[in-house]
Motif scaffolding. Structure first.
Motif, PDB file in Angstrom:
ATOM      1  N   ASN A   8     -99.018 -46.698   2.925  1.00  0.00           N
ATOM      2  CA  ASN A   8     -99.292 -47.937   2.400  1.00  0.00           C
ATOM      3  C   ASN A   8     -99.375 -48.134   0.911  1.00  0.00           C
ATOM      4  O   ASN A   8     -99.911 -47.198   0.227  1.00  0.00           O
ATOM      5  N   GLN A   9     -98.801 -49.116   0.571  1.00  0.00           N
ATOM      6  CA  GLN A   9     -98.609 -49.415  -1.157  1.00  0.00           C
ATOM      7  C   GLN A   9     -98.046 -48.075  -1.947  1.00  0.00           C
ATOM      8  O   GLN A   9     -98.807 -47.783  -2.790  1.00  0.00           O
ATOM      9  N   GLY A  10     -97.197 -47.343  -1.281  1.00  0.00           N
ATOM     10  CA  GLY A  10     -96.261 -46.370  -2.052  1.00  0.00           C
ATOM     11  C   GLY A  10     -97.118 -45.008  -1.775  1.00  0.00           C
ATOM     12  O   GLY A  10     -96.729 -43.735  -2.106  1.00  0.00           O
ATOM     13  N   ARG A  11     -98.020 -44.940  -1.014  1.00  0.00           N
ATOM     14  CA  ARG A  11     -99.025 -43.909  -0.879  1.00  0.00           C
ATOM     15  C   ARG A  11     -99.147 -43.256   0.557  1.00  0.00           C
ATOM     16  O   ARG A  11     -99.038 -44.255   1.383  1.00  0.00           O
ATOM     17  N   ILE A  12     -99.317 -42.081   0.830  1.00  0.00           N
ATOM     18  CA  ILE A  12     -99.525 -41.572   2.288  1.00  0.00           C
ATOM     19  C   ILE A  12    -101.024 -42.005   2.536  1.00  0.00           C
ATOM     20  O   ILE A  12    -101.869 -41.269   1.699  1.00  0.00           O
ATOM     21  N   GLU A  13    -101.209 -42.605   3.768  1.00  0.00           N
ATOM     22  CA  GLU A  13    -102.601 -42.926   4.055  1.00  0.00           C
ATOM     23  C   GLU A  13    -103.055 -41.465   5.017  1.00  0.00           C
ATOM     24  O   GLU A  13    -104.045 -41.016   4.700  1.00  0.00           O
ATOM     25  N   GLN A  14    -102.239 -41.310   6.051  1.00  0.00           N
ATOM     26  CA  GLN A  14    -102.480 -39.949   6.848  1.00  0.00           C
ATOM     27  C   GLN A  14    -101.495 -39.308   7.526  1.00  0.00           C
ATOM     28  O   GLN A  14    -100.513 -40.370   7.796  1.00  0.00           O
ATOM     29  N   VAL A  15    -101.384 -38.211   7.742  1.00  0.00           N
ATOM     30  CA  VAL A  15    -100.249 -37.647   8.508  1.00  0.00           C
ATOM     31  C   VAL A  15    -100.880 -37.052   9.672  1.00  0.00           C
ATOM     32  O   VAL A  15    -101.604 -36.162   9.711  1.00  0.00           O
ATOM     33  N   ALA A  16    -100.129 -37.442  10.884  1.00  0.00           N
ATOM     34  CA  ALA A  16    -101.018 -36.886  12.190  1.00  0.00           C
ATOM     35  C   ALA A  16    -100.207 -37.037  13.209  1.00  0.00           C
ATOM     36  O   ALA A  16     -99.030 -37.893  13.276  1.00  0.00           O
ATOM     37  N   ASP A  17    -100.267 -36.340  14.309  1.00  0.00           N
ATOM     38  CA  ASP A  17     -99.470 -36.605  15.543  1.00  0.00           C
ATOM     39  C   ASP A  17     -99.988 -37.983  16.028  1.00  0.00           C
ATOM     40  O   ASP A  17    -101.040 -38.380  15.818  1.00  0.00           O
ATOM     41  N   PRO A  18     -99.176 -38.450  17.092  1.00  0.00           N
ATOM     42  CA  PRO A  18     -99.701 -39.804  17.550  1.00  0.00           C
ATOM     43  C   PRO A  18    -101.086 -39.782  17.946  1.00  0.00           C
ATOM     44  O   PRO A  18    -101.696 -40.765  17.555  1.00  0.00           O
ATOM     45  N   VAL A  19    -101.474 -38.848  18.922  1.00  0.00           N
ATOM     46  CA  VAL A  19    -102.690 -38.943  19.572  1.00  0.00           C
ATOM     47  C   VAL A  19    -103.812 -38.831  18.528  1.00  0.00           C
ATOM     48  O   VAL A  19    -104.643 -39.753  18.667  1.00  0.00           O
ATOM     49  N   SER A  20    -103.685 -37.972  17.576  1.00  0.00           N
ATOM     50  CA  SER A  20    -104.958 -37.808  16.444  1.00  0.00           C
ATOM     51  C   SER A  20    -105.115 -39.029  15.635  1.00  0.00           C
ATOM     52  O   SER A  20    -105.896 -39.719  15.109  1.00  0.00           O
ATOM     53  N   LEU A  21    -103.695 -39.661  15.303  1.00  0.00           N
ATOM     54  CA  LEU A  21    -103.457 -40.653  14.519  1.00  0.00           C
ATOM     55  C   LEU A  21    -104.293 -41.915  15.315  1.00  0.00           C
ATOM     56  O   LEU A  21    -104.998 -42.493  14.586  1.00  0.00           O
ATOM     57  N   TYR A  22    -104.120 -42.029  16.557  1.00  0.00           N
ATOM     58  CA  TYR A  22    -104.671 -43.268  17.107  1.00  0.00           C
ATOM     59  C   TYR A  22    -106.383 -42.831  17.255  1.00  0.00           C
ATOM     60  O   TYR A  22    -107.286 -43.965  17.150  1.00  0.00           O
ATOM     61  N   THR A  23    -106.581 -41.545  17.722  1.00  0.00           N
ATOM     62  CA  THR A  23    -108.018 -41.469  18.168  1.00  0.00           C
ATOM     63  C   THR A  23    -109.140 -41.017  16.787  1.00  0.00           C
ATOM     64  O   THR A  23    -110.005 -41.410  16.855  1.00  0.00           O
ATOM     65  N   LYS A  24    -108.384 -40.617  15.716  1.00  0.00           N
ATOM     66  CA  LYS A  24    -108.928 -40.002  14.608  1.00  0.00           C
ATOM     67  C   LYS A  24    -108.544 -40.538  13.506  1.00  0.00           C
ATOM     68  O   LYS A  24    -108.000 -39.869  12.583  1.00  0.00           O
ATOM     69  N   PRO A  25    -108.285 -42.016  13.144  1.00  0.00           N
ATOM     70  CA  PRO A  25    -107.763 -42.445  12.067  1.00  0.00           C
ATOM     71  C   PRO A  25    -108.772 -42.073  10.913  1.00  0.00           C
ATOM     72  O   PRO A  25    -109.956 -42.283  11.194  1.00  0.00           O
ATOM     73  N   GLN A  26    -108.110 -41.844   9.811  1.00  0.00           N
ATOM     74  CA  GLN A  26    -109.144 -41.091   8.721  1.00  0.00           C
ATOM     75  C   GLN A  26    -109.230 -42.586   7.806  1.00  0.00           C
ATOM     76  O   GLN A  26    -110.318 -42.285   6.864  1.00  0.00           O
ATOM     77  N   THR A  27    -108.549 -43.481   7.702  1.00  0.00           N
ATOM     78  CA  THR A  27    -108.971 -44.483   6.993  1.00  0.00           C
ATOM     79  C   THR A  27    -108.987 -45.885   7.564  1.00  0.00           C
ATOM     80  O   THR A  27    -108.339 -45.832   8.643  1.00  0.00           O
ATOM     81  N   ARG A  28    -109.678 -46.835   6.834  1.00  0.00           N
ATOM     82  CA  ARG A  28    -109.708 -48.106   7.719  1.00  0.00           C
ATOM     83  C   ARG A  28    -108.419 -48.868   7.762  1.00  0.00           C
ATOM     84  O   ARG A  28    -107.846 -49.348   8.886  1.00  0.00           O
ATOM     85  N   PHE A  29    -107.291 -48.261   6.895  1.00  0.00           N
ATOM     86  CA  PHE A  29    -106.001 -48.844   6.835  1.00  0.00           C
ATOM     87  C   PHE A  29    -105.428 -48.404   8.260  1.00  0.00           C
ATOM     88  O   PHE A  29    -104.769 -49.277   8.831  1.00  0.00           O
TER      89      PHE A  29
END
Ligand code: ATP
Ligand code: MG
Lengths: 360, 558
Positions: A212-233
């Protein structure tokens, strides 16, 4: 063997950073997607990896050798990579076979081997019968396959794809994204895949990089990305979600219009991302007490509804609250607008996210 | 430390070539107009001489009047035809367009020769016919007059305006007109209140170019104005160049022409930039054909009449004269001969040579120009070098320099030692190259912009260098565009007169210069034969262009 490493990578256009301090390591044979909204710097990152854009800061290295830095650039043709472009960039002046063979002939391979490999590759992508056609005589999906074959046949160290499916219609897109994953499983090429379509990224990737806006918000596998998002974005970008923003006093969390037991949430702002399917609808609070025993219960009124075939999509507003929650329910549960119901919010499936900036 | 980029050498090289072709001649033109010949001191004396006599000023006035009258006449000719072809149900549009194209590619001085045969005092065919019909002792028309000159120039300038206006009309969607109709506005009022204002910027822009072309023209004025004993700027310039050559006075005399062109061109660009609202409506809107009823025959008649004036009649007169022993005797079997051609090609000292020269110089100029403009357009579009835009700008700069002014500049820059190129083929080729650099550059950059850079990047990522990408992908994909660009430089260069006129030597006459020489001899049969050859060659080349590049390739230069 081909470990791709981005280290503090940045690129300015004028004074605006298009890519900002991106660090990422791909292990050999890994499939990683760059996912993010339009203009977030995905293409710029990919083109820096390919060597078409020079970084303003940071480095890119493959298996320990630096190939890009603000001082020194290895030319794209000496990187041993392949790229698939959004426009496919199939050369219209060459036949399908010539397109696919091009990279091999550049490698000064004996022509018998070029032919053998080209034919093998064409049958892998199921185009053997079209090899003497010109690209203008192919459908969009077939052109896409030519691009894939052309890129993979040279067995690149790294394969780069820039929104390869965005010009295809929906059905073909689903077919091709599985195709891309199949080819990856077959050839195990380290792959960077740029897309703004989350289901594409989730189907194909080992790991997803949300930008988002040139920065990395989160790097994760699809499951953790969906179940454990680390940012509101990330929570909002991957799938649909409800944000519950509240304030904890140590014993209770007060949300807009209702409060729930704190259950160990420390005093201070407390925000959660709750997926629509993590909320269930009940006629009364007592129902299914056992299964939903420790859920957060709240009385609410159905505000709007839409039938989507696979499920009902409801907008339900808790009593005394101004916030409408999106809730999905099985096709059999039909409620009408204005009906009062009880919602059970399964907070074990909710993800704690940072509070919105205004409250923090 | 930054490595030295080999592309920098390319940049320096290209910049040096453009400095030689564009900057230096213009600089020398202005400088030499401000210097005394013998001492080299700064002086305004050249300007004093150039504008010191009433008849020199009269020539400038004549030029301006000529420009205005030609432009007005062109509008009268072009606007109804453009409207009819673009918006109405007038029949035979294809034929009208084709004939307009024929008028477009006809060198104006050839048309002038045709019209001398048609409307020369008393002897011209039309005058003969008039006298035969009425028994009058005197012809009706005299082409050797200001009106005659205006008429001839307009006949061969209006096609440009026609193309310009009809393509603007093509972009006005009928929905806009329908919107007015729905509100109760009649067809005619809609035309005047809605359509006209929408295309007015295009009309104005086209009119300015027409004006500029008319005042820069040399051939027709030389053929008509000199016998009619009046001067325009370009013929006056020629007189400064006849012995004793006063190049510095010519330079001073040419500078105002350059300034006028510069200003009007700037104005034209500004007008057209604001025409956004026409193109914005886009091609999306459906265009409805306006049904004219019986009026469509009136419009067809008008168009046919205009086109017979600029194509059919002069072509007929020219071919008759080219094939005649004596043109005044008309179409008789015993008057037919091919001897005029034989004489020109085999017996005349320089005529045969001049035909070859024209094609050789035009071909060379087109090749140099295309290589140069393609390299620059490539560097500009791929942003390979900082400051590449300057090169692009220099390529477009000659567009504001009338051919005859360019020639004076080239003369001032390269006739004296150390270059001493006066009269050489080299000088003519270089001057032609410069003259048509803008046409070439516009074509080249359109061709390159038309190719997705990803095509090239796909080569590079697969392991091919830039050279491989250009050779295997870019060049094959641009072949059509390149042929088109080459032809669009070659066609006008093969008949260029005003640039050649001050630079040719005894061995380097071009066909256009030869035509002018023959016209002074007054032998119209041979003159017509030479013109006929030029015309046939042009038609063949245009046909080749149609075949390989597509029907619209001539229009693309607008
Ligand atoms: N050549 C350039 N000059 C100036 N700004 C640029 C250039 N290329 C990209 N940008 C800017 O950098 C930012 C990132 O662009 P980029 O193309 O990487 O986005 P993206 O994530 O690929 O978006 P999309 O999904 O729309 O393709 C954008 O804001 C864009 O405007
Ligand atoms: Mg992009």
């Amino acid at each position: 063997m081909s470990r791709l490493q981005l280290h503090n990578l940045g690129r300015m256009f004028g004074v605006v950073p298009a890519v900002d301090n991106v660090s990422l390591t791909l292990t050999d044979g890994e499939f990683v997607s760059l996912l993010g909204p339009s203009g977030c710097g995905k293409t710029t990152t990919l083109r820096m990896i390919a060597g078409f854009i020079k970084p303003s800061s940071g480095t890119i290295s493959v298996s320990g050798t630096t190939i890009s830095s603000p001082e020194r650039m290895v030319a794209p043709e000496h990187r041993g990579m392949s790229m698939i472009f959004q426009s496919y960039a199939i050369w219209p002046n060459m036949t399908v076979a010539e397109n696919v063979a091009f990279g091999l002939t550049l490698r000064k391979m004996p022509s018998s081997e070029v032919r053998a490999r080209t034919e093998k590759m064409l049958s892998v992508v199921r185009l053997a019968h079209l090899k003497d056609r010109y690209p203008s005589e192919l459908s969009g999906g077939q052109q896409q396959r030519v691009a894939l074959a052309r890129a993979i046949v040279i067995e690149p160290a790294v394969l780069l794809l820039d929104e390869p499916l965005s010009n295809l219609d929906a059905n073909l897109r689903e077919e091709m994204r599985s195709e891309i994953r199949r080819l990856h499983d077959e050839f195990k090429i380290t792959t960077v895949y740029v897309t703004h379509d989350q289901s594409e990224a989730m189907v194909t990737s080992d790991r997803i990089v949300v930008m988002n806006q040139g920065r990395i918000e989160q790097v994760a596998d699809p499951v953790s990305l969906y179940t454990k998002p680390q940012t509101r974005f990330v929570a909002g970008f991957i799938g649909r979600t409800n944000f519950l923003d509240g304030l904890s006093d140590g014993t209770h969390i007060r949300f807009d219009g209702f409060s729930v037991p704190a259950d160990g949430v420390k005093a201070g702002p407390a925000s959660f991302s709750v997926r629509p399917q993590s909320i269930s609808i009940h006629a009364a609070r007592s129902a299914d007490e056992g299964r939903h025993g420790d859920a957060w219960w709240v009385q609410a009124v159905v505000a709007e509804r839409a039938y989507l075939g696979e499920y009902w999509d409801y907008g339900i507003t808790p009593v005394l609250s101004g916030q409408m929650l999106r809730v999905t329910a099985p096709p059999a549960t039909s409620l009408s607008a204005g009906q009062t119901v009880w919602l059970a919010i399964d907070h074990r499936q909710a993800a704690r996210v940072p509070a919105p900036e205004a409250c923090a | 430390m930054r490595r030295f980029d080999p592309l920098t050498i390319v940049w320096v090289l290209l910049a040096a070539i453009l400095a030689f072709l564009v900057i230096n001649p213009m600089l020398r033109l202005v400088l030499s107009s401000l210097q005394a010949v013998d001492t080299g001191d700064w002086t305004l004396a050249n300007y004093a001489i150039a504008y010191g006599r009433p008849r020199y000023i009269q020539a400038l006035w004549n030029t301006l009047m000529l420009g205005v009258c030609v432009t007005a006449l062109c509008l009268v000719l072009a606007v109804p035809m453009a409207w009819a072809v673009s918006r109405t149900d007038m029949p035979a549009k294809g034929a009208i367009k084709l004939l307009t194209l024929a008028a477009f590619v006809t060198p104006p001085y050839l048309g002038a020769i045709g019209w001398i045969l048609l409307a020369g005092p008393n002897a011209g065919w039309l005058n003969q016919a008039w006298m035969g019909l009425t028994g009058s002792g005197e012809g009706l028309f005299n082409i050797y007059s200001f009106a005659g000159l205006t008429f001839i120039i307009a006949l061969y300038s209006f096609p440009y305006l026609f193309i310009f206006i009809s393509s603007a009309l093509d972009t006005v969607s009928s929905e806009m007109e329908d919107a007015a109709n729905v509100l109760g506005c009649g067809t005619l009022r809609t035309m005047v209140r809605i359509t006209l204002p929408l295309v007015l910027p295009a009309i104005l822009g086209g009119a300015i170019i027409t004006f500029l072309e008319a005042i820069a023209l040399f051939g027709s004025p030389a053929l008509i104005a000199i016998p009619a004993r009046f001067n325009v700027v370009t013929t006056q310039l020629l007189q400064f160049f006849s012995p004793p050559v006063r190049a510095e006075v010519a330079a001073a005399y040419a500078v105002p022409l350059l300034l006028i062109t510069l200003c009007l061109f700037g104005l034209q660009r500004r007008i057209l930039r604001r025409r956004g609202f026409v193109s914005m409506t886009g091609k999306g809107g459906e265009r409805r054909i306006i049904e004219l009823g019986p009026w469509r025959w009136v419009l067809l008649g008008y168009s046919a009449f205009v086109l017979s004036l600029c194509v059919l009649l002069p072509y007929a007169a020219l071919s008759q004269a080219a094939l005649a022993k004596a043109w005044g005797r008309g179409w008789h079997l015993d008057n037919l001969t091919l001897d005029n051609f034989a004489y020109l090609l085999f017996r005349h000292e320089t005529a045969g040579q001049s035909v070859l020269n024209s094609f050789y110089y035009a071909g060379a100029a087109a090749c140099i120009g295309i290589v140069l403009t393609l390299s620059i357009a490539y560097i500009v579009s791929r942003r390979l070098l900082p400051g590449a835009n300057v090169l692009g700008f220099l390529c477009m700069a000659p567009i504001v320099v009338p051919g005859i002014v360019l020639a004076v500049g080239f003369y001032a820059a390269y006739a004296p030692p150390p270059f001493a190129l006066y009269g050489t083929a080299t000088l003519l080729i270089l001057a032609f190259t410069t003259r048509f650099l803008p046409v070439g550059y516009a074509q080249a950059s359109a061709a390159i912009r038309g190719i997705n850079p990803e095509m090239e990047e796909a080569v590079r990522i697969l392991g091919g260098g830039r050279i491989v990408a250009i050779r295997r992908v870019l060049a094959p994909l641009m072949r059509r565009g390149m042929i088109g660009a080459w032809l669009l430089v070659f066609i006008p260069a093969s008949r260029e007169l005003s640039t050649a006129l001050f630079l040719y030597g005894p061995k380097t006459r071009t066909m256009s210069v030869m035509l002018l020489d023959l016209s002074e001899e007054g032998n119209f049969e041979r003159l017509a034969a030479l013109g006929f050859m030029l015309l046939i060659a042009t038609m063949v080349i245009v046909a080749i262009g149609f075949r390989f590049v597509g029907r619209d390739f001539m229009q693309r230069r607008t």
